[in-house]
Each structure stands twice: as structure tokens, then as C-alpha cells.
Design a protein around this motif. Structure first.
Motif, PDB file in Angstrom:
ATOM      1  N   MET A   3      -2.619   5.989   6.091  1.00  0.00           N
ATOM      2  CA  MET A   3      -1.967   5.072   5.149  1.00  0.00           C
ATOM      3  C   MET A   3      -3.074   4.387   4.375  1.00  0.00           C
ATOM      4  O   MET A   3      -4.095   4.006   4.935  1.00  0.00           O
ATOM      5  CB  MET A   3      -1.147   4.025   5.887  1.00  0.00           C
ATOM      6  N   SER A   4      -2.832   4.153   3.093  1.00  0.00           N
ATOM      7  CA  SER A   4      -3.926   3.708   2.243  1.00  0.00           C
ATOM      8  C   SER A   4      -4.494   2.351   2.629  1.00  0.00           C
ATOM      9  O   SER A   4      -5.684   2.142   2.549  1.00  0.00           O
ATOM     10  CB  SER A   4      -3.477   3.716   0.795  1.00  0.00           C
ATOM     11  N   THR A   5      -3.689   1.405   3.082  1.00  0.00           N
ATOM     12  CA  THR A   5      -4.239   0.068   3.347  1.00  0.00           C
ATOM     13  C   THR A   5      -4.172  -0.303   4.825  1.00  0.00           C
ATOM     14  O   THR A   5      -4.405  -1.438   5.187  1.00  0.00           O
ATOM     15  CB  THR A   5      -3.457  -1.007   2.562  1.00  0.00           C
ATOM     16  N   ASP A  22       1.770  -1.941   0.430  1.00  0.00           N
ATOM     17  CA  ASP A  22       1.049  -0.670   0.298  1.00  0.00           C
ATOM     18  C   ASP A  22       1.745   0.185  -0.772  1.00  0.00           C
ATOM     19  O   ASP A  22       2.943   0.454  -0.665  1.00  0.00           O
ATOM     20  CB  ASP A  22       1.053   0.060   1.644  1.00  0.00           C
ATOM     21  N   PRO A  23       0.989   0.618  -1.805  1.00  0.00           N
ATOM     22  CA  PRO A  23       1.635   1.357  -2.899  1.00  0.00           C
ATOM     23  C   PRO A  23       2.127   2.752  -2.507  1.00  0.00           C
ATOM     24  O   PRO A  23       2.829   3.401  -3.280  1.00  0.00           O
ATOM     25  CB  PRO A  23       0.532   1.455  -3.956  1.00  0.00           C
ATOM     26  N   GLU A  24       1.755   3.205  -1.302  1.00  0.00           N
ATOM     27  CA  GLU A  24       2.211   4.543  -0.886  1.00  0.00           C
ATOM     28  C   GLU A  24       3.352   4.488   0.131  1.00  0.00           C
ATOM     29  O   GLU A  24       3.887   5.521   0.513  1.00  0.00           O
ATOM     30  CB  GLU A  24       1.042   5.326  -0.272  1.00  0.00           C
ATOM     31  N   LEU A  25       3.656   3.270   0.600  1.00  0.00           N
ATOM     32  CA  LEU A  25       4.609   3.162   1.706  1.00  0.00           C
ATOM     33  C   LEU A  25       5.866   2.398   1.316  1.00  0.00           C
ATOM     34  O   LEU A  25       5.858   1.578   0.403  1.00  0.00           O
ATOM     35  CB  LEU A  25       3.945   2.456   2.889  1.00  0.00           C
ATOM     36  N   ARG A  98       6.975   7.206   3.802  1.00  0.00           N
ATOM     37  CA  ARG A  98       6.149   7.413   2.630  1.00  0.00           C
ATOM     38  C   ARG A  98       7.024   7.304   1.385  1.00  0.00           C
ATOM     39  O   ARG A  98       8.160   7.792   1.371  1.00  0.00           O
ATOM     40  CB  ARG A  98       5.524   8.813   2.683  1.00  0.00           C
ATOM     41  N   ARG A  99       6.526   6.638   0.343  1.00  0.00           N
ATOM     42  CA  ARG A  99       7.258   6.612  -0.923  1.00  0.00           C
ATOM     43  C   ARG A  99       7.284   8.007  -1.536  1.00  0.00           C
ATOM     44  O   ARG A  99       6.401   8.821  -1.254  1.00  0.00           O
ATOM     45  CB  ARG A  99       6.563   5.687  -1.935  1.00  0.00           C
ATOM     46  N   LEU A 101       6.487  10.488  -4.458  1.00  0.00           N
ATOM     47  CA  LEU A 101       5.572  10.553  -5.595  1.00  0.00           C
ATOM     48  C   LEU A 101       6.387  10.945  -6.817  1.00  0.00           C
ATOM     49  O   LEU A 101       7.041  11.982  -6.811  1.00  0.00           O
ATOM     50  CB  LEU A 101       4.502  11.608  -5.351  1.00  0.00           C
ATOM     51  N   ASP A 150       7.962  -4.068  -8.972  1.00  0.00           N
ATOM     52  CA  ASP A 150       7.914  -2.708  -8.452  1.00  0.00           C
ATOM     53  C   ASP A 150       9.253  -2.367  -7.775  1.00  0.00           C
ATOM     54  O   ASP A 150       9.676  -3.074  -6.856  1.00  0.00           O
ATOM     55  CB  ASP A 150       6.774  -2.655  -7.424  1.00  0.00           C
ATOM     56  N   TRP A 152       9.913  -0.300  -5.633  1.00  0.00           N
ATOM     57  CA  TRP A 152       9.766   0.147  -4.244  1.00  0.00           C
ATOM     58  C   TRP A 152       9.413  -1.002  -3.310  1.00  0.00           C
ATOM     59  O   TRP A 152       9.220  -0.793  -2.108  1.00  0.00           O
ATOM     60  CB  TRP A 152       8.687   1.236  -4.151  1.00  0.00           C
TER      61      TRP A 152
END
Ligand SMILES: C[S@@+](CC[C@H](N)C(=O)[O-])C[C@H]1O[C@@H](n2cnc3c(N)ncnc32)[C@H](O)[C@@H]1O
Length: 254
Positions: A3-5, A22-25, A98-99, A101, A150, A152
Motif C-alpha cells: 500500500m502506498s502510504t 491513501d490515494p490507492e485505497l 484497492r480503488r 484505476l 475526492d 473515493w
């Protein structure tokens, strides 16, 4: 779990807290959001429940298709569950996923039918979530926020009941090139129904306080208003999205 962060040794509570930004989660709070995420293909990373028997009994009644997911859930009890989110969801289940893409340029260029909903600088995650929910239900081709919040973030996911997974949803900074006509929903426009609207359009909605910016209004091929009784200044943003989507011909839901 990459996970990115989130550092590899973060505790359960730390993972859920860091994931909120987290922008990916995505943090899916409650059975409703988990159900839609699962149905529409979310990659679930962790599912945590307060009381497995209670959540399973609820799922048995309202969403039995989610039971296989719950079999892999971690059961943590009241105290640890309460530490996973600022407000504990009444259904006692929370998940990390996960979000999706989303390639916004592709959505705006795609030939398919169905309108794209564009929210300009929305400020209220609950409104964004409610707009995502109706856009998913009506079969819209996507929902994008142009600046602003955002779609998300956790509060928008709660409002959207996890339906961010059902259609392309993302925050964008600039409007991608598109051959779709822009239709501005604006209290100064022609009454809805007075002019035929192309179903394959971009429906533009303004922010809760300021409405649509002059630059987007100038680009619009049509301006449309939803008639209201004298004295009522405007509809709620998500309500306006719902009215127009269901008034359009050719939505995928019909
Ligand atoms: C809460 S309204 C914003 C009101 C804002 N004070 C204004 O003057 O436009 C948010 C957005 O919903 C849409 N909207 C709300 N009521 C509408 C109506 N009756 N006709 C057309 N659009 C409407 C518009 O796109 C508006 O920018």
C-alpha cells in the motif's frame, strides 16, 4: 500487502486510519458498501467484523451473496473494532480495498452510450456519494469531480454505498478532450424537457454554493433548468443529478 502510504508493520488500527487518506485505497464502512464493492469487483484486502455471528446473520437476510467474503473476515470485538474508524458503522463490518484505476481520458473519449456526470468543485462528500449512487443506478457512463472533493474518500464511499466500483469514478483536474456535448444544469437555463438532450452528453453540475463557473457555462452546448416552485432557490446537488439522469432517454438502466 503493498500500500502506498502504509508501512509494513502498521497495526490494524493504523492501517485503517492511514488508508483513509491513501490515494490507492478505499475504506468500505458497513455491509452495504462492502456488498456493492464485492459485487462490482473490488479487490478486498482486509475485512474486519465486530461480531461474526451478528454480521453473518444480517448478511444472510439482506445480502447472502456476501457471506463468502465474511468467512474470511477477522473478528476483533467491540473495543478493537471501535478503533478502526472515527464513527463506528452500525452493521459492524469494515473493509479495505484497492480503488479502481480509472482512465478519465478514455471515458470521455469512449463511443458508448450513457451520460457522463461532471460535478464541478463539489464540497460535500455525502452529496458526491449520493450522486455516485444514482449515477450507478441509472447506468451513467461515469462520474467525475472537476476539482473539489475526492469521490473515493471514505465519507463519499459511505454516501455512495460503495458504488464507486460500479462505474468509472475519479477526481480530475482538467476536462479531458471529448466529442460529447456539454449540458449545463443551471437555474437560468431552458426548462428540462423543452429541448431534446443527447443521451451521450456530459451533464455538468455546479458546486453547492457557487453553481457552475463562467468558463464551463461558456463551453456548454445547452443550459437546462429543473423547474421549481417560486421561492425555492435550488435543488440539492445529488437530487438534481437524479432528476436529470432519469429524465434522459437511453440510460443503460432502462
Ligand atoms: C445546490 S445547487 C447550487 C446552487 C447555487 N447557489 C447556484 O446558484 O447555482 C448545485 C448544482 O445543482 C444543480 N441544480 C440545482 N437545482 C437546479 C435546478 N433547479 N435546475 C438546474 N440545475 C440545478 C446545478 O448544477 C447547481 O449548480
Amino acid at each position: 500487502m503493498a500500500m502506498s502510504t502504509i508501512p509494513p508493520h502498521a497495526t490494524l488500527a493504523e492501517r485503517f486510519h492511514l488508508a483513509r487518506r491513501d490515494p490507492e485505497l478505499a475504506v468500505l464502512e458497513g455491509l452495504h458498501a462492502l456488498k456493492h464493492g464485492y459485487r462490482f469487483g473490488a479487490e478486498l484486502l482486509e475485512v474486519v467484523v465486530r461480531d461474526l455471528a451478528a454480521v453473518s446473520a444480517l448478511a444472510e437476510r439482506v445480502a447472502p451473496d456476501v457471506l463468502p467474503v465474511l468467512r474470511h473476515a477477522q473478528s476483533v470485538g467491540d473495543v478493537d473494532f471501535a478503533a478502526l474508524a472515527p464513527v463506528t458503522h452500525a452493521t459492524g463490518v469494515i473493509a479495505l480495498a484497492r480503488r479502481l484505476l480509472v482512465d478519465a481520458a478514455r471515458s470521455f473519449a469512449a463511443a458508448g452510450t450513457g451520460a457522463i456526470v461532471l460535478l464541478e468543485r463539489p464540497t460535500q462528500p455525502a452529496n458526491i456519494g449520493a450522486a455516485v449512487r444514482v449515477a450507478a443506478a441509472a447506468g451513467a457512463a461515469g462520474l467525475f469531480t472537476l476539482g473539489g472533493e475526492d469521490p473515493w474518500r471514505p465519507a463519499a464511499l459511505r454516501g455512495g454505498a460503495g458504488l464507486q466500483y460500479a462505474l468509472p469514478v475519479a477526481r480530475i483536474e482538467v476536462l479531458p478532450p471529448t466529442d460529447r456535448p456539454l449540458v449545463a444544469l443551471d437555474p437560468e437555463g431552458d426548462p428540462l424537457g423543452a429541448v431534446p438532450l443527447p443521451p451521450r452528453c456530459v451533464l455538468v453540475f455546479g458546486s453547492e454554493r457557487a453553481g457552475i463557473s463562467g468558463s464551463l457555462l461558456a463551453r456548454a452546448a445547452a443550459r437546462v433548468r429543473i423547474p421549481m416552485r417560486a421561492g425555492v432557490s435550488s435543488l440539492n446537488l445529488a437530487t438534481a443529478v437524479a432528476v436529470v439522469l432519469y429524465a434522459l432517454e437511453g440510460t443503460a438502466a432502462r
